[in-house]
Design a protein around this motif. Structure first.
Motif, PDB file in Angstrom:
ATOM      1  N   VAL A  16      49.632  54.333  37.320  1.00 48.59           N
ATOM      2  CA  VAL A  16      50.514  53.574  38.206  1.00 48.59           C
ATOM      3  C   VAL A  16      50.312  53.987  39.667  1.00 48.59           C
ATOM      4  O   VAL A  16      50.167  53.140  40.552  1.00 48.59           O
ATOM      5  CB  VAL A  16      51.996  53.761  37.776  1.00 48.59           C
ATOM      6  N   ALA A  35      48.118  62.959  45.680  1.00 53.87           N
ATOM      7  CA  ALA A  35      48.000  64.265  45.016  1.00 53.87           C
ATOM      8  C   ALA A  35      47.917  64.083  43.504  1.00 53.87           C
ATOM      9  O   ALA A  35      48.588  63.231  42.939  1.00 53.87           O
ATOM     10  CB  ALA A  35      49.212  65.136  45.351  1.00 53.87           C
ATOM     11  N   SER A  41      40.936  64.126  38.111  1.00 47.21           N
ATOM     12  CA  SER A  41      41.735  62.916  38.348  1.00 47.21           C
ATOM     13  C   SER A  41      41.558  62.423  39.783  1.00 47.21           C
ATOM     14  O   SER A  41      41.541  61.217  40.030  1.00 47.21           O
ATOM     15  CB  SER A  41      43.220  63.190  38.087  1.00 47.21           C
ATOM     16  N   THR A  72      54.370  60.943  38.987  1.00 46.08           N
ATOM     17  CA  THR A  72      53.964  61.908  37.957  1.00 46.08           C
ATOM     18  C   THR A  72      54.557  61.437  36.628  1.00 46.08           C
ATOM     19  O   THR A  72      55.368  60.500  36.620  1.00 46.08           O
ATOM     20  CB  THR A  72      54.550  63.304  38.271  1.00 46.08           C
ATOM     21  N   ASP A  74      57.311  61.242  33.801  1.00 48.48           N
ATOM     22  CA  ASP A  74      58.767  61.284  34.050  1.00 48.48           C
ATOM     23  C   ASP A  74      59.347  62.702  34.061  1.00 48.48           C
ATOM     24  O   ASP A  74      60.173  63.030  34.916  1.00 48.48           O
ATOM     25  CB  ASP A  74      59.500  60.471  32.969  1.00 48.48           C
ATOM     26  N   PHE A 127      50.852  49.583  31.238  1.00 52.47           N
ATOM     27  CA  PHE A 127      49.541  49.745  31.867  1.00 52.47           C
ATOM     28  C   PHE A 127      48.749  50.816  31.116  1.00 52.47           C
ATOM     29  O   PHE A 127      49.135  51.976  31.118  1.00 52.47           O
ATOM     30  CB  PHE A 127      49.692  50.180  33.329  1.00 52.47           C
TER      31      PHE A 127
END
Ligand SMILES: NC(=O)c1ccc[n+]([C@@H]2O[C@H](COP(=O)([O-])OP(=O)(O)OC[C@H]3O[C@@H](n4cnc5c(N)ncnc54)[C@H](OP(=O)(O)O)[C@@H]3O)[C@@H](O)[C@H]2O)c1
Length: 295
Positions: A16, A35, A41, A72, A74, A127
């Protein structure tokens, strides 16, 4: 209103976060930093945001902007917010936003205490990857929850900037809202798995079962879109075929398929709710009594 000069920072460049950063950049907004926890990543984020400052240090990232998007997982949002607020990088007048469907604004309390305006904007979509999120975020409905009306308008503006359609949601209704989303999406997948297991047992091995079911699933979704829930319901409950419902229940009980039996009884009750307008009172009553015996 989201201002032209606002600088966005994404804390959590996953599916997301990366897609939102990309869409904001495409809309001509400044995405100042992203970040992530790992370098790996960050490399993936670079494909979408080659000119953005990328770091594994969320505090360094947050220093670069005035709108912090916490994307991040949840469970980490509250901790990330505390980390940023205690490092002094959440400024008075800045915005701190999360995109979780289940969480309220309490997880952003540390930012609020530091003088930031807080909100959540949740896209009512699923997603599986960044590419899918980039495609599906525009056009999605977003539930917008904010501490005050002005921040609410600002958050709605942010959603429109992403091509989404904002819908206001009171904080106290977030859990029910999220439950609806889980039923409609995640548990729908679980329900298809329950059907798939039965088909695999009767000889459709592996992926064949889902392949056989998919046209039926797609036909059902298409009926839902065209006709709504009441008219999309077909099958034994819609027809009032109590003999078939009885056979199903007897078979499930006889074979000790408890999980399937529970699901069948619970969902048939919801189906009966939809079918009642078209069935005679006595037939509805008979079906309800039959279900009662299997509760
Ligand atoms: N995916 C969906 O279908 C969907 C739909 C609607 C809303 N949402 C919401 O969107 C939010 C993000 O979900 P997602 O699916 O995008 O999650 P995700 O793909 O798992 O991404 C989470 C990101 O957070 C990063 N992260 C974790 N800890 C961090 C830290 N301490 N500092 C910096 N970055 C950190 C991870 O970095 P590493 O990869 O390096 O660990 C990862 O890039 C959640 O609130 C979720 O509820 C998701």
């Amino acid at each position: 209103m989201v201002r032209k000069g606002d600088r966005f920072v994404v804390i959590g460049g996953g599916r997301v976060g990366t897609a939102v950063g990309y869409l904001l950049a495409q809309a001509g907004r400044s995405v100042a930093a992203v970040a992530c926890r790992s370098e790996e990543s960050l490399e993936k984020v670079r494909e979408y945001l080659p000119y953005t400052y990328l770091t594994t240090d969320m505090v360094k990232a947050a220093r670069k902007g005035n709108v912090l998007l916490l994307t991040t997982p949840d469970d980490l949002i509250a901790d990330a917010c505390v980390t940023l607020a205690s490092a002094g990088v959440v400024k008075r007048g800045s915005y701190v936003v999360h995109m979780s469907g289940a969480l309220g604004l309490d997880v952003l309390a540390a930012a609020e205490e530091a003088g930031a305006a807080t909100a959540s904007v949740h896209p009512l979509q699923t997603f599986a990857d960044v590419r899918g999120a980039v495609r599906k975020i525009p056009g999605s409905v977003f539930a917008v929850t904010a501490r005050d009306p002005r921040t609410g308008e600002w958050a709605e503006d942010l959603v429109r900037l992403l091509g989404g359609e904002p819908v206001r949601l009171e904080e106290e209704n977030k859990v029910l809202y999220h439950l609806g989303a889980v039923l409609a999406s995640n548990l729908l997948v679980a329900l298809e798995h329950a059907a798939e297991l039965l088909y695999q047992e009767i000889g459709m091995e592996g992926e064949k079962a889902l392949k056989a079911l998919l046209p039926l699933i797609e036909g059902t979704v298409s009926n839902l879109r065209r006709l709504g829930t009441e008219r999309a319901l077909t099958g034994p409950v819609a027809r009032g075929d109590i003999g078939i419902i009885r056979r199903h229940l007897e078979k499930l009980e006889e074979e000790g398929r408890e999980e399937h039996l529970h699901v069948y009884v619970a969902l048939t009750r919801f189906a009966l709710d939809l079918a009642e307008a078209h069935l005679s009172r006595s037939r509805s009553q008979e079906i309800a009594e039959l279900l009662e015996r299997y509760t």
